[in-house]
Enzyme design. Sequence first.
Site, mmCIF file in Angstrom:
data_model
loop_
_atom_site.group_PDB
_atom_site.id
_atom_site.type_symbol
_atom_site.label_atom_id
_atom_site.label_comp_id
_atom_site.label_asym_id
_atom_site.label_seq_id
_atom_site.Cartn_x
_atom_site.Cartn_y
_atom_site.Cartn_z
ATOM 1 N N GLU C 60 0.799 -1.231 0.000
ATOM 2 C CA GLU C 60 0.000 0.000 0.000
ATOM 3 C C GLU C 60 0.827 1.274 0.000
ATOM 4 O O GLU C 60 0.507 2.236 -0.712
ATOM 5 C CB GLU C 60 -0.975 0.014 1.181
ATOM 6 C CG GLU C 60 -2.148 -0.946 1.025
ATOM 7 C CD GLU C 60 -1.780 -2.396 1.243
ATOM 8 O OE1 GLU C 60 -0.693 -2.668 1.774
ATOM 9 O OE2 GLU C 60 -2.590 -3.276 0.883
ATOM 10 N N HIS C 129 -11.610 -4.003 8.901
ATOM 11 C CA HIS C 129 -12.151 -3.813 7.544
ATOM 12 C C HIS C 129 -13.445 -3.007 7.552
ATOM 13 O O HIS C 129 -14.231 -3.095 6.612
ATOM 14 C CB HIS C 129 -12.445 -5.167 6.892
ATOM 15 C CG HIS C 129 -11.252 -5.958 6.489
ATOM 16 N ND1 HIS C 129 -10.395 -6.521 7.402
ATOM 17 C CD2 HIS C 129 -10.759 -6.284 5.270
ATOM 18 C CE1 HIS C 129 -9.438 -7.176 6.757
ATOM 19 N NE2 HIS C 129 -9.641 -7.047 5.468
HETATM 20 C C1 LIG Z 1 -2.784 -4.553 4.171
HETATM 21 C C2 LIG Z 1 -3.798 -5.340 3.443
HETATM 22 N N1 LIG Z 1 -3.881 -5.246 2.104
HETATM 23 C C3 LIG Z 1 -4.805 -5.948 1.412
HETATM 24 C C4 LIG Z 1 -5.696 -6.771 2.073
HETATM 25 C C5 LIG Z 1 -6.790 -7.537 1.305
HETATM 26 N N2 LIG Z 1 -6.367 -8.954 1.230
HETATM 27 C C6 LIG Z 1 -6.752 -9.841 2.181
HETATM 28 S S1 LIG Z 1 -6.003 -11.334 1.963
HETATM 29 C C7 LIG Z 1 -5.202 -10.789 0.587
HETATM 30 C C8 LIG Z 1 -4.298 -11.714 -0.150
HETATM 31 C C9 LIG Z 1 -3.169 -12.145 0.704
HETATM 32 O O1 LIG Z 1 -2.379 -13.025 -0.019
HETATM 33 P P1 LIG Z 1 -1.419 -14.026 0.732
HETATM 34 O O2 LIG Z 1 -0.559 -13.260 1.677
HETATM 35 O O3 LIG Z 1 -0.726 -14.830 -0.302
HETATM 36 O O4 LIG Z 1 -2.363 -14.938 1.614
HETATM 37 P P2 LIG Z 1 -3.474 -15.932 1.070
HETATM 38 O O5 LIG Z 1 -4.772 -15.187 1.116
HETATM 39 O O6 LIG Z 1 -3.091 -16.340 -0.317
HETATM 40 O O7 LIG Z 1 -3.465 -17.091 2.011
HETATM 41 C C10 LIG Z 1 -5.489 -9.461 0.309
HETATM 42 C C11 LIG Z 1 -4.943 -8.681 -0.829
HETATM 43 C C12 LIG Z 1 -5.593 -6.840 3.483
HETATM 44 N N3 LIG Z 1 -6.455 -7.593 4.207
HETATM 45 N N4 LIG Z 1 -4.631 -6.139 4.130
#
Ligand SMILES: Cc1ncc(C[n+]2csc(CCOP(=O)(O)OP(=O)(O)O)c2C)c(N)n1
Lengths: 351, 351, 328, 328
Positions: C60, C129
Amino acid sequence: MPSGKLGAGVTNEVKKMVVEEAGDDLRARADRLQLSDEQLVEMFRTMCEIRHFEYMADKLYAMGKVHGTMHLSAGQEAVAVGTARAVHVDDYLINHHRGHGHFIAKGADIKLMMAEFLGKDTGYCRGRGGSMHIADFSSNSLGANGIVGAGIPQAVGVGLALQMQKSKQIVLAIFGDGAANEGVFHEALNMVALWKLPVLYVCENNKYGMSMDIERAAAKLPIAQRAESYGMPWYCIDGNDILTVYDTMKTAAESARSGQPVLVETLTYRYFGHSKSDRNLYRSKAEIEEWHERRDPIKRFEAKLTQAGIMDEALARKIDDDALAAIDEAVAFAEASPDPDPSSLTEFVYA
Amino acid sequence: MPSGKLGAGVTNEVKKMVVEEAGDDLRARADRLQLSDEQLVEMFRTMCEIRHFEYMADKLYAMGKVHGTMHLSAGQEAVAVGTARAVHVDDYLINHHRGHGHFIAKGADIKLMMAEFLGKDTGYCRGRGGSMHIADFSSNSLGANGIVGAGIPQAVGVGLALQMQKSKQIVLAIFGDGAANEGVFHEALNMVALWKLPVLYVCENNKYGMSMDIERAAAKLPIAQRAESYGMPWYCIDGNDILTVYDTMKTAAESARSGQPVLVETLTYRYFGHSKSDRNLYRSKAEIEEWHERRDPIKRFEAKLTQAGIMDEALARKIDDDALAAIDEAVAFAEASPDPDPSSLTEFVYA
Amino acid sequence: MPEITYLEAVRQALWEEMKRDDRVFLLGEDIGRYGGAFGVTHGMLDEFGPERVRETPISEATIVATAIGASMLGMRPVAEIMFMDFIYLALDQLVNQAAKMRFMFGGRTTVPIVLRMPGGSGTGAAAQHSQSIESMFMHFPGLKVVNPSTPKDAKGLLLTAIRDPNPVVFVEHKLLYKTKGQVPEGEYTIPFGVAEIKRPGKDLTLVANNVMVMRSLAVAERLAKEGIDVEVIDPRTLLPLDTETIIESVIKTGRLLVVHEACQTGGWAGEVIASVTGSRAFDYLDAPVRRLAGKDVPIPYNRLLERAAVPQEEDIECEIRAIVTGKY
Amino acid sequence: MPEITYLEAVRQALWEEMKRDDRVFLLGEDIGRYGGAFGVTHGMLDEFGPERVRETPISEATIVATAIGASMLGMRPVAEIMFMDFIYLALDQLVNQAAKMRFMFGGRTTVPIVLRMPGGSGTGAAAQHSQSIESMFMHFPGLKVVNPSTPKDAKGLLLTAIRDPNPVVFVEHKLLYKTKGQVPEGEYTIPFGVAEIKRPGKDLTLVANNVMVMRSLAVAERLAKEGIDVEVIDPRTLLPLDTETIIESVIKTGRLLVVHEACQTGGWAGEVIASVTGSRAFDYLDAPVRRLAGKDVPIPYNRLLERAAVPQEEDIECEIRAIVTGKY
Ligand SMILES: Cc1ncc(C[n+]2csc(CCOP(=O)(O)OP(=O)(O)O)c2C)c(N)n1
Ligand SMILES: Cc1ncc(C[n+]2csc(CCOP(=O)(O)OP(=O)(O)O)c2C)c(N)n1
Ligand SMILES: [Mg+2]
Ligand SMILES: [Mg+2]
């Protein structure tokens, strides 16, 4: 080929901060780099100007003429000049808090810089920014930053715009060894490598982040090797040997221009304290003297230029005197300039 | 010696996401790892329980019984169980948003988990947290996080406290491939390496961060090689082969316990969409099936256990049925539980 | 006039402006094939391609910094922050950088970026959120803060935001995405700093933003039947804030109630109230000026608690009655 | 009572508490040999060693996260954020994490951390090193916000902060570090949520924080000679905020002026004013409630502009006269 090593871990030397400068003599090297005598002398002149600017800034501060803080780059002149001459005049610069040298090397008007430093309305930022925020958009100097590391990710946006605009320019982003520990360093390097942006990152490693010795702040050295995490080429070079800087930056800049960003770490040293509040308790007199005596970038360059017969004792003195004179002129201009009118306080908050 | 490769770049395999599981047969391997048949069967049972928990969560959501979102870990059970069994029960866990499996593997009470998932007052967080914020401080589960990557730097503090308290415990910090692009990843890895903290970082690489294919998000793979920037050992392993996970985590945990933090990347795959809003437009049916058919962590382990004669068809079914029954029981408990009293809204803001 | 949803209105503004001005581009997480967490940019990747609908890693701070850097070179980036709560990760770039740059540099540059971010509770997304922090941005000179409550306002204000030379925080609300409303045919913009009187009335001035405008209007209609005539004002932009319209209204009604979902303490109601009670309207006040706001708690997961944490129609109604009858 | 500086008072509190409780430790940038940018921790490295006076890389987000993680294991970390402006880099950890954790986790944990940070202008440090954003923290339930104006308050409140089980933002002011004042012998603490009437008066209630308390008292003394009797109240903690003391005072004086250095729009004056005008004190108000605050601009570098950006004694005097004479 630059004399700095690509990739290969120069860790040990760096740990000892002993980096030998390239052996080949000046003349041969200058020829290979296609640097004319005039250019070499101009580089020397600019280094002198930076040095005098910084000592004058310190003097003005001591005289109580400066309200605010400052971060002086005396000792780091070779990085500023060697880098600025290796890129194109219209390339972009994202500077950091210790940025006077880079601005001067990029061709900033020292009168307007000094005026800004003294907070005058004639300064680059109309007296609003001061030492930490000098910018000159007319020459693609996008400004210094008071927040350590904050310019690193902004370079992603500049590089992206240049890529989208199909420009042949690159952006040069300067930051220190301490800044490399901010999270944005990681986010930004990943993105420029991922998107193949025309960005040249220069980490001025002057051994300390304020009072923090780099070895107490970074788990592994050199800083530049961190570029491997992103498959990005890197160099760790002697930042006090101006031709090594110039040579390396030439190669790095062309790489960036062709879409392969690069990280170059320049090993150098700051002579003054970190800022006005620094009492130099964290480093030894011996260390400081060692750098002044044996590794001063200006002395080293001067010696080589004279050895090579490109400049003689007398010319060197004249150049130095002229540089000082130019600084005095800048001070006179600044002191004669008016303060901003307090009634204009709320200008510039919004466009 | 774990079967995962230390350091050496397994980049290519990773790029193709084809990581062969270690060849040696289960029996020999279990003996070398000193895992009894009971332990192996318990691991299988826990994997089944996690799988059923996730499918039930999905079902409850579809039935409209869940107000809120969720991130299911079906397909990633081997990472959760293999890791949890390789560390000590009193080691600390910092979990991420896709954390149900890790909680269950650490021994959380699925009744209280399910109650939290349904927002009931009997849940782990009294219904205040929900799926994304389950924690169980009584078992050193320090909680999941809704902010991607935010737990990574918190592990520095937990590790530092353990070091200052001269504890023999370590902290296990779980995050995803996408989280590794947040700036705090860099800040935290540098610090744990610098301070030699008892931290075991586990990056669950399930190929996507939401809809973002890891190859579009990271400039260089595997993620784990980033550890080299900090002089930290790393592994990139088949996360769907539970014994490879167990084996590697054993070694990594002991390293962390002795003051050398480690980063382990486990290659795995998520079966469900990222969350309720996911329409799976960014990946192919074929890819999803491929992982279900050829790489399912439970099927693979079950096959080996039966081949080795440690478990027969009938026992496997019984274990699976019991696991499902336990989940049903948890649902019954949760559904019978009361909602929090709205008049208690302002409790827990301050201690 | 065609009726479209708030979500479609936001997309239309992005779409039309990208057609009109090729300096405009989008960046953010999962805004391509996925269409963003709420589907706002759905279909735009196919229309404009991956260069102008640029998906980023989960970084971000650098998303905002990238917008800043690109804007200084003449681009018009519109970044999506998936949930308003995530902006904290980029606040140095937004506040120390974007908001201060023009001033620090003596007016020699501009930072024309737009950050779109959905805020608000009601979806069971819990504490990290669901926050409403539009008030916070008002305290940062150099920024503009936009907060539409209808499809018409959303489209008209977003076009203005993209064309504004300053950094703009464009706050959307999750619960409004699916709400419908009429939107003028063809291009139109809505100026910043102009509040809209969503319902004229003479007994009490009620100032509300986003979802609370909808709830307040519903209550106002009900109370009208009883002869309680509430004037509902939507500032539409919190910075600049149209205090004149509010002051004029209070001079007319003599009573003021500010309603917002954001936590009460430190919320923007305080700014409105201070502006009114420090103005000539003070002499016209017939009753204490009140605010009805979110409770000072993080947003809970449980549906009942979540509902109790922010003003609902019944709360608004009850507060209005208390004020007009002088009972509190 | 001994007279010491505000800076010494802060150091004394840290020093004594570290002696008393070995769970307490300091972390931050350059807090060791350098003693911190303002010298607050000078000498503590030699006394307590590098483990308990832990210097960190320049990684603000992880400094705060480290404090959070350690606090969950029973430690009592006190982190120094070198300049208040840098907290933006760590705001996710402070707001989404520290402030919300106890609530999200159903009261099953506490996050006893203290973040010390100097704010304010007056040193020529310009826009990124001079902001006053204490108001912002008030909007984040779960946090406590402390803001002492004297050495006595600084020491007593810091001891309370370190012993408090919740995350505490402890705001210091650069211009106060060298100011002197009497401090009680021996250990003492000052409770949160208790404002102090720094000067009793009957004509007008003036509420101010940190440097503005000093300036307001100087003006009050001058005006007293003319028979204008100003009551100066220092809330000392902004969250919790002691609205009762302020309301009681306004009921007595009938007039309210809030003075702070923070930018006016969105500043904490709005919170105080809304609390008063929504209370029983409303009926006692004889004049519009006013605020005198920092201009809505980033802090400029130039000395004259910097001075003009925040309230000075002459501004306070002039505002008081306007209110008591009803001329504005
Ligand atoms: C700081 C932040 N940015 C974006 C999000 C939205 N978001 C939630 S899970 C996710 C993907 C995370 O990917 P990863 O770390 O690979 O974990 P996975 O969900 O694949 O297990 C995103 C973009 C968030 N919750 N927090
Ligand atoms: C985000 C942030 N943290 C801390 C500071 C205070 N500070 C200013 S310069 C500096 C040291 C920076 O070190 P380095 O990056 O090596 O640059 P150098 O000063 O050595 O040239 C620090 C800690 C700051 N200005 N911004
Ligand atoms: Mg340095
Ligand atoms: Mg993932």
